[in-house]
Scaffold this motif. Sequence first.
Motif, PDB file in Angstrom:
ATOM      1  N   LEU A 139       1.735   1.794  -3.550  1.00  0.00           N
ATOM      2  CA  LEU A 139       0.600   2.362  -4.267  1.00  0.00           C
ATOM      3  C   LEU A 139       0.443   3.851  -3.965  1.00  0.00           C
ATOM      4  O   LEU A 139       0.118   4.652  -4.854  1.00  0.00           O
ATOM      5  CB  LEU A 139      -0.686   1.615  -3.888  1.00  0.00           C
ATOM      6  CG  LEU A 139      -0.819   0.182  -4.386  1.00  0.00           C
ATOM      7  CD1 LEU A 139      -2.088  -0.444  -3.838  1.00  0.00           C
ATOM      8  CD2 LEU A 139      -0.809   0.116  -5.908  1.00  0.00           C
ATOM      9  N   GLN A 140       0.684   4.223  -2.705  1.00  0.00           N
ATOM     10  CA  GLN A 140       0.605   5.632  -2.335  1.00  0.00           C
ATOM     11  C   GLN A 140       1.603   6.460  -3.148  1.00  0.00           C
ATOM     12  O   GLN A 140       1.281   7.539  -3.666  1.00  0.00           O
ATOM     13  CB  GLN A 140       0.882   5.812  -0.848  1.00  0.00           C
ATOM     14  CG  GLN A 140       0.888   7.269  -0.387  1.00  0.00           C
ATOM     15  CD  GLN A 140       1.313   7.411   1.071  1.00  0.00           C
ATOM     16  OE1 GLN A 140       1.285   6.459   1.835  1.00  0.00           O
ATOM     17  NE2 GLN A 140       1.709   8.616   1.448  1.00  0.00           N
ATOM     18  N   HIS A 187       0.451   6.965  -6.538  1.00  0.00           N
ATOM     19  CA  HIS A 187      -0.863   7.626  -6.599  1.00  0.00           C
ATOM     20  C   HIS A 187      -1.944   6.689  -7.129  1.00  0.00           C
ATOM     21  O   HIS A 187      -2.788   7.089  -7.936  1.00  0.00           O
ATOM     22  CB  HIS A 187      -0.791   8.892  -7.453  1.00  0.00           C
ATOM     23  CG  HIS A 187       0.157   9.916  -6.931  1.00  0.00           C
ATOM     24  ND1 HIS A 187       0.266  11.183  -7.485  1.00  0.00           N
ATOM     25  CD2 HIS A 187       1.070   9.892  -5.915  1.00  0.00           C
ATOM     26  CE1 HIS A 187       1.190  11.864  -6.827  1.00  0.00           C
ATOM     27  NE2 HIS A 187       1.692  11.095  -5.867  1.00  0.00           N
ATOM     28  N   GLN A 188      -1.915   5.429  -6.644  1.00  0.00           N
ATOM     29  CA  GLN A 188      -2.903   4.437  -7.068  1.00  0.00           C
ATOM     30  C   GLN A 188      -3.819   4.078  -5.902  1.00  0.00           C
ATOM     31  O   GLN A 188      -3.350   3.808  -4.785  1.00  0.00           O
ATOM     32  CB  GLN A 188      -2.209   3.161  -7.568  1.00  0.00           C
ATOM     33  CG  GLN A 188      -1.443   3.337  -8.865  1.00  0.00           C
ATOM     34  CD  GLN A 188      -0.753   2.042  -9.259  1.00  0.00           C
ATOM     35  OE1 GLN A 188       0.444   1.860  -9.031  1.00  0.00           O
ATOM     36  NE2 GLN A 188      -1.529   1.138  -9.848  1.00  0.00           N
ATOM     37  N   TRP A 189      -5.122   4.042  -6.190  1.00  0.00           N
ATOM     38  CA  TRP A 189      -6.126   3.679  -5.178  1.00  0.00           C
ATOM     39  C   TRP A 189      -6.622   2.280  -5.523  1.00  0.00           C
ATOM     40  O   TRP A 189      -7.628   2.094  -6.185  1.00  0.00           O
ATOM     41  CB  TRP A 189      -7.270   4.695  -5.208  1.00  0.00           C
ATOM     42  CG  TRP A 189      -8.258   4.546  -4.093  1.00  0.00           C
ATOM     43  CD1 TRP A 189      -9.339   3.713  -4.065  1.00  0.00           C
ATOM     44  CD2 TRP A 189      -8.265   5.239  -2.852  1.00  0.00           C
ATOM     45  NE1 TRP A 189     -10.026   3.838  -2.894  1.00  0.00           N
ATOM     46  CE2 TRP A 189      -9.384   4.788  -2.120  1.00  0.00           C
ATOM     47  CE3 TRP A 189      -7.423   6.204  -2.282  1.00  0.00           C
ATOM     48  CZ2 TRP A 189      -9.701   5.267  -0.846  1.00  0.00           C
ATOM     49  CZ3 TRP A 189      -7.747   6.677  -1.027  1.00  0.00           C
ATOM     50  CH2 TRP A 189      -8.858   6.217  -0.318  1.00  0.00           C
ATOM     51  N   ASP A 190      -5.861   1.266  -5.065  1.00  0.00           N
ATOM     52  CA  ASP A 190      -6.176  -0.117  -5.402  1.00  0.00           C
ATOM     53  C   ASP A 190      -6.325  -0.953  -4.140  1.00  0.00           C
ATOM     54  O   ASP A 190      -5.843  -0.583  -3.065  1.00  0.00           O
ATOM     55  CB  ASP A 190      -5.076  -0.732  -6.284  1.00  0.00           C
ATOM     56  CG  ASP A 190      -5.078  -0.169  -7.687  1.00  0.00           C
ATOM     57  OD1 ASP A 190      -6.151   0.281  -8.143  1.00  0.00           O
ATOM     58  OD2 ASP A 190      -4.005  -0.172  -8.329  1.00  0.00           O
ATOM     59  N   ASP A 191      -6.968  -2.090  -4.305  1.00  0.00           N
ATOM     60  CA  ASP A 191      -7.199  -3.043  -3.213  1.00  0.00           C
ATOM     61  C   ASP A 191      -6.310  -4.257  -3.444  1.00  0.00           C
ATOM     62  O   ASP A 191      -6.398  -4.910  -4.492  1.00  0.00           O
ATOM     63  CB  ASP A 191      -8.681  -3.449  -3.205  1.00  0.00           C
ATOM     64  CG  ASP A 191      -9.055  -4.287  -1.996  1.00  0.00           C
ATOM     65  OD1 ASP A 191      -8.198  -5.040  -1.500  1.00  0.00           O
ATOM     66  OD2 ASP A 191     -10.224  -4.205  -1.568  1.00  0.00           O
ATOM     67  N   TYR A 224       0.825  -1.208   0.000  1.00  0.00           N
ATOM     68  CA  TYR A 224       0.000   0.000   0.000  1.00  0.00           C
ATOM     69  C   TYR A 224       0.865   1.266   0.000  1.00  0.00           C
ATOM     70  O   TYR A 224       0.478   2.295  -0.572  1.00  0.00           O
ATOM     71  CB  TYR A 224      -0.953  -0.017   1.186  1.00  0.00           C
ATOM     72  CG  TYR A 224      -2.124  -0.964   0.968  1.00  0.00           C
ATOM     73  CD1 TYR A 224      -3.092  -0.659   0.016  1.00  0.00           C
ATOM     74  CD2 TYR A 224      -2.233  -2.145   1.682  1.00  0.00           C
ATOM     75  CE1 TYR A 224      -4.158  -1.522  -0.205  1.00  0.00           C
ATOM     76  CE2 TYR A 224      -3.291  -3.014   1.461  1.00  0.00           C
ATOM     77  CZ  TYR A 224      -4.252  -2.709   0.508  1.00  0.00           C
ATOM     78  OH  TYR A 224      -5.307  -3.571   0.284  1.00  0.00           O
ATOM     79  N   ARG A 225       2.030   1.192   0.623  1.00  0.00           N
ATOM     80  CA  ARG A 225       2.952   2.327   0.580  1.00  0.00           C
ATOM     81  C   ARG A 225       3.427   2.564  -0.855  1.00  0.00           C
ATOM     82  O   ARG A 225       3.516   3.710  -1.311  1.00  0.00           O
ATOM     83  CB  ARG A 225       4.151   2.048   1.498  1.00  0.00           C
ATOM     84  CG  ARG A 225       5.159   3.184   1.564  1.00  0.00           C
ATOM     85  CD  ARG A 225       4.599   4.394   2.271  1.00  0.00           C
ATOM     86  NE  ARG A 225       5.648   5.379   2.502  1.00  0.00           N
ATOM     87  CZ  ARG A 225       5.474   6.504   3.179  1.00  0.00           C
ATOM     88  NH1 ARG A 225       4.283   6.774   3.690  1.00  0.00           N
ATOM     89  NH2 ARG A 225       6.467   7.341   3.344  1.00  0.00           N
TER      90      ARG A 225
END
Length: 311
Positions: free
Chosen positions: A117-118, A121-125, A114-115
């Motif tokens: 992705l941050q 700039h991605q909002w993923d699961d 998740y870091r």
Amino acid sequence: MNILVLIPASKKHKAELEGAAPDAEFAYSSIEAATDKQVASADVIVGNLPAARLHTASHLQLIQLNSAGYDKYAAPGALPADAVLCCATGAYGQAVSEHLFAEILAVMKKLPGYRDLQHSHQWDDLGEVATPAGANVLVLGAGDIGTHLAALFSAVGSHVTGVRRHAVTAQAPFERMATMDDLPALLPHADIVASVLPSTPATRGIADAGFFAAMKPGAYFGNAGRGDLVDQPALISALESGHLAGAAIDVCTPEPLSAGNALWDAPNLLLTPHISGFYHLPATLDNIVRIAAHNIRALQGTGDFRSRVEL
């Protein structure tokens, strides 16, 4: 008595050390700045002066290390005859255990992903995560650090088995105590294997391809002991194949890790640069000073030495 202190000592620390030997002459320096004259005249050295410099310490009665490891200082001829060697076992339990516990938990919750992705700039699961609650945890090394680590896992509902060289009766926070000979039978049932073992001839390379293959599919591995415990290509292979769900390590070989080493890019691996100990947690330095003050008193005949290394 001349006491040379090579660890960063605050006013509080100096008072504690000087209270242990009111009549002694204290000199405070750093390992880099300590002069040959200071070393030659020291009856006590507090801090990890390179072993190669100790040949000039002809007055040395006690060297108090600021590390739990002591291999280079225990080598034949490293210390003057009759000098007492004490390490800092007992100082690092809180710091190292909290770091390794946090690393393993972060990997189980996919926080490094998740870091990443941050940063992009991605909002993923990233999907399903794991929990230490109810997990079978194998802690390799059941001394001070291992016991602190077991307490952390036990507090969140894990079932913790400790592994030592010699058989002992299990006491909380361990539910069970085993020996290294039991590893082949234990590995297939562990959801988490966390090592805080020192570097010895018996432990070097123990976490090899066979070790990881014996681990439960989907299990997690952590290491904050010594890097030479692990066959790193075997760990990378176990992660790449998906046999291990993840790993968290604070130690590796070599250190520092070269820029081109494959370990950097291993999937589902959280790597930190051997920083779980040292003085990053202020309580660790407090503990080292406390051990040093105790052993300075012991040198004067007041009680037994703590964390003494038998040479």
